[in-house]
Design an enzyme around this catalytic site. Structure first.
Site, PDB file in Angstrom:
ATOM      1  N   PHE A  21       0.986  -1.186  -0.183  1.00  8.12           N
ATOM      2  CA  PHE A  21      -0.247   0.023   0.024  1.00  8.12           C
ATOM      3  C   PHE A  21       1.020   1.333  -0.248  1.00  8.12           C
ATOM      4  CE2 PHE A  21      -2.580   3.731   1.686  1.00  8.12           C
ATOM      5  CZ  PHE A  21      -3.601   3.211   1.159  1.00  8.12           C
ATOM      6  N   ASP A  44       9.429   2.545   2.342  1.00  7.43           N
ATOM      7  CA  ASP A  44       8.029   3.671   1.959  1.00  7.43           C
ATOM      8  C   ASP A  44       8.548   3.482   3.294  1.00  7.43           C
ATOM      9  OD1 ASP A  44       5.740   5.215   2.296  1.00  7.43           O
ATOM     10  OD2 ASP A  44       5.111   3.270   0.420  1.00  7.43           O
ATOM     11  N   LYS A 102       3.085  11.340   7.232  1.00 13.76           N
ATOM     12  CA  LYS A 102       2.800  11.464   8.400  1.00 13.76           C
ATOM     13  C   LYS A 102       2.790  11.970   9.782  1.00 13.76           C
ATOM     14  CE  LYS A 102      -0.362   7.263   6.490  1.00 13.76           C
ATOM     15  NZ  LYS A 102      -1.222   7.995   6.087  1.00 13.76           N
TER      16      LYS A 102
END
Length: 405
Positions: free
Chosen positions: A145, A230, A259
């Site tokens: 993802f 990532d 984030k």
């Protein structure tokens, strides 16, 4: 089904009527947060065990981060990159000093950071490896993802994300996560990079076999291929290290972060890389009106300071080991597997348990917020500021709910 009051029911109805139905949230309407806690519109307090998908590692509304936000908002919010601003260079220096990467390219969302990494990999392939224009290939992993842009979902293996949104960008090959031989089989003269999550968060906190990342790094070095990690969810302390790739003692050529880079108060992301990669970008080849804006930089600077000053990475390591150990000791017929690293765990349930959502709804009723992923897994990720006493309260509740079934 969770109960709702009149006030929350009205807000839920408005959201349903006037908003796109691209999420399936729990029926709780939140209005305030502090540290590891959230409050709904009726004043009920909850322990947050999702941390906005690791965006609020520093806890909700951390006073130092909010202070930096307010101060900068009252001074200068946006210049665009047409001009320079005084907050951008100090953040670049801090990112370099904290991470060891040579340079940073700031964006806003995590998906933008990944798109930046993809562009960098392809351009490097053409400039450095002389790959024929338009032929560069990137190897990714199944179960990944990396975001929701059309390019990124084109190499997802989640049908819900993919179906109905094609055609997709070519140039991506999907290998089995954790299987080095599968990766090797996909390498050819057009391969420019491998993109991997050191821990697959959205997949349910899926951790590759020990040694996989180290072997992957050695492979990329032998084959003259870039390795990008990532770490938008796994980075900045979530797994008990600043970056999850550190558990394998490696250093990739580049990493994406987001984030927690802002502590959850403003969208900030970055692609960090070494000079050999970052030099592919020249004026006009990439950019963002908001990327590197002074408000974002001031917030990110403060968010990084909080991680260091409050020793949150070590807190995650210590309490994370304790949390995972406690979860693995829960005697419930519903639990199939517990996967954990730092303050991050995926509790996968047997299909016979009837899905993870019903347990999340029950926990919500009792004052704990977490979320299911891929139907059968409960993902747990409290803010890194959580104390042992707070953690024990939540784990006691979690154990009781899983046992009661």
């Amino acid at each position: 089904m969770s109960t709702t009051t009149k006030q929350s029911a009205v807000l839920i109805q408005q959201e349903s009527e006037f908003g796109a139905h691209n999420y399936h949230p729990l029926d709780v309407v939140l209005c305030r947060g502090e540290g590891p806690y959230l409050w709904d519109v009726d004043g009920k307090r909850y322990m947050d065990f999702l941390a906005a998908y690791s965006a609020v590692n520093q806890g909700h509304n951390h006073p130092k981060i909010v202070e930096a936000l307010v101060k900068q908002a009252n001074t200068l919010a946006l210049t665009s990159r047409a001009f320079r601003n005084d907050k951008f260079p100090p953040l670049l220096v801090k990112l370099n000093q904290m991470t060891g990467f040579d340079k940073a390219l700031l964006m806003n969302s995590g998906a933008e950071a990944v798109e930046t990494a993809i562009k960098a990999a392809r351009k490097w392939g053409y400039d450095h490896k002389n790959i024929e224009e338009g032929k560069a290939e990137i190897i990714v992993m199944d179960g990944n993802f990396h975001g929701r842009t059309t390019t990124i979902i084109g190499f997802s293996t989640d049908d819900t994300t993919v179906k109905g949104f094609g055609p997709f960008s070519p140039g991506f090959h999907i290998a089995e996560f954790g299987n080095l031989e599968a990766v090797k089989s996909l390498i050819n003269e057009n391969t420019c990079a491998i993109l991997v999550e050191p821990v697959q968060g959205e997949g349910g906190v899926v951790i590759p076999p020990k040694g996989f990342l180290k072997e992957l790094r050695a492979l990329t070095e032998r084959e003259d291929i870039l390795m990008f990690c990532d770490e938008i969810q796994s980075g900045l302390g979530r797994t008990g290290k600043m970056f999850a790739f550190e558990h394998e003692g490696i250093r990739p050529d580049g990493v994406t972060v987001g984030k927690a880079l802002s502590g959850g108060v403003y969208p900030v992301s970055a692609f960090l890389a070494n000079e050999k990669v970052m030099k592919v970008f020249t004026p006009g080849t990439h950019g963002s009106t908001y990327g590197g804006n002074p408000l974002a930089c001031a917030v990110a600077n403060a968010a990084l300071d909080v991680l260091v000053d409050e020793d949150l990475v070590n807190q995650s390591a210590t309490l994370g080991e304790y949390m995972t150990d406690r979860l693995r000791k829960i005697d419930s017929p519903h639990i199939k597997e517990v996967r954990g690293l730092g303050l991050w765990a995926g509790v996968e349930l047997h299909e016979s348990a009837g899905g993870a959502r019903r347990f999340c709804e029950r926990l919500q009723e009792e004052g704990m917020l977490c979320k299911e992923t891929h139907t059968h897994t409960i993902r747990l990720a409290p803010p890194l500021v959580v104390t042992k006493e707070q953690l024990d309260w939540a784990l006691d509740l979690f154990e009781r709910v899983l046992k009661e079934g």
